[in-house]
Design an enzyme around this catalytic site. Structure first.
Site, PDB file in Angstrom:
ATOM      1  N   ASP A 195      -5.772   5.260  -0.078  1.00  0.00           N
ATOM      2  CA  ASP A 195      -5.444   4.500   1.138  1.00  0.00           C
ATOM      3  C   ASP A 195      -5.329   5.434   2.337  1.00  0.00           C
ATOM      4  O   ASP A 195      -5.877   5.161   3.413  1.00  0.00           O
ATOM      5  CB  ASP A 195      -4.089   3.769   0.987  1.00  0.00           C
ATOM      6  CG  ASP A 195      -4.075   2.686  -0.070  1.00  0.00           C
ATOM      7  OD1 ASP A 195      -4.218   1.521   0.288  1.00  0.00           O
ATOM      8  OD2 ASP A 195      -3.925   3.019  -1.261  1.00  0.00           O
TER       9      ASP A 195
ATOM     10  N   THR B 275      -4.761  -2.594  -3.447  1.00  0.00           N
ATOM     11  CA  THR B 275      -4.277  -1.299  -3.945  1.00  0.00           C
ATOM     12  C   THR B 275      -3.656  -1.432  -5.338  1.00  0.00           C
ATOM     13  O   THR B 275      -3.890  -0.583  -6.213  1.00  0.00           O
ATOM     14  CB  THR B 275      -3.243  -0.697  -2.969  1.00  0.00           C
ATOM     15  OG1 THR B 275      -3.855  -0.499  -1.699  1.00  0.00           O
ATOM     16  CG2 THR B 275      -2.717   0.633  -3.475  1.00  0.00           C
TER      17      THR B 275
END
Length: 309
Positions: A51, A122
């Site tokens: 990320d 995620t």
């Protein structure tokens, strides 16, 4: 008018290649085995090294080429020196050759807001559910989502070693959507896609009220919109304030480009201005067709719990 492509077309062409570079970073981190997971607000709200690196790459690459745009990314990461090897300077020539819709032809850099989710899904990424993972870059003007890029870093991963990984979808209302084949669920079936990891009573009550023939629970907002445009779902129903503008800007633009619609559960459009709150606090309702039917089925209890605005 000059012969050079409009600013918006150059920005979309750049976002396309930048999203693919971010996807390569996401794959590289996974293959390294060192995900660097931290919890942001809890076990269902994670951040990984992927990320962080992907967002740095996207924001640095776009701001270098378009210094006057406003970029809003999901991850809060400290400023640090950007390494040149994460900068993507390429442009998709295919996109540059497309005709810019007249209404967007004179837009200026400083009028554009870019919403970035460097790694949507995620939690699924950390669990190995890689087909749920996307990179989202949405472009807004005047509060409306006007262009979007969805990159799937692990598309084809189930084919095993040697498969060519990744694909990129993009679209603009008034121009069309590209990178996939538009399909629809047969008209006599209602298939609802919703969250796999953020459910609660409001979410399930709202899904049940749609009287679906089937419910598809998957991760990632980008992935759910792909379910819609590829004929695996007829509506994305999420009666919860968990979704953010960076989840819906790119996805709404692509959906609108093929005649679909994304609103809150009241049927009201979301605004993507730079100064707007990030949370989509009145939930998400997205459809390819028959949006009004799904809005009409939202229970009163849900409407009262999720105030619009």
């Amino acid at each position: 008018m000059s012969g050079s492509p409009a600013v918006i077309m150059r920005l979309v062409a750049s976002s396309f290649t930048v999203a693919e570079r971010a996807g390569a970073i996401v794959r590289k981190v996974l293959h390294s085995g060192e995900l660097g997971i931290v919890e942001k607000t809890g076990a269902n709200d994670l951040q990984t090294l992927a990320d962080r690196l992907a967002q740095r790459s996207i924001c640095a690459s776009l701001s270098r080429r378009f210094p006057k745009i406003t970029i809003i990314g999901e991850e809060e990461i400290p400023d640090e020196e950007i390494k040149e090897d994460i900068i993507e300077s390429g442009l998709s020539q295919e996109i540059l050759l497309k005709r810019c819709p007249e209404e967007y032809s004179d837009l200026k850099e400083e009028e554009l807001v870019v919403w970035v989710d460097p790694l949507d899904g995620t939690k699924e990424y950390t669990e190995g559910l890689l087909d749920n993972v996307t990179v989202l870059i949405g472009i807004a003007h005047g509060g409306r989502a006007i262009a979007g890029v969805i990159h799937q870093p692990f598309y084809n991963y189930e084919l095993g070693a040697g498969a060519a990984l990744g694909r990129t979808l993009w679209g603009m209302p008034g121009l069309g959507a590209f990178g996939f084949e538009l399909r629809e669920v047969p008209g006599d079936r209602r298939v609802v896609t919703t969250t796999r990891s953020h459910s609660n009573k409001l979410v399930t009550d709202c899904v049940d009220a749609m009287e679906p023939h089937e419910v598809v629970r998957v991760g990632g907002a980008g992935n759910k919109i792909i379910q819609l445009v590829e004929g695996r779902a007829s509506a994305y129903v999420f009666a919860s304030p968990g979704c953010k503008k960076w989840d819906t800007c790119a996805t709404e633009a692509i959906l609108r480009a093929v005649g679909g619609k994304l609103t809150d559960v009241h049927g009201n459009a979301y605004c993507y201005d730079a100064n707007i709150k990030h949370m989509n606090s009145a939930g998400v309702l997205a459809t390819l067709r028959n949006h009004e039917y799904y809005v009409s089925r939202v229970p009163q209890s849900v409407l009262q719990a999720l105030k619009s605005g």
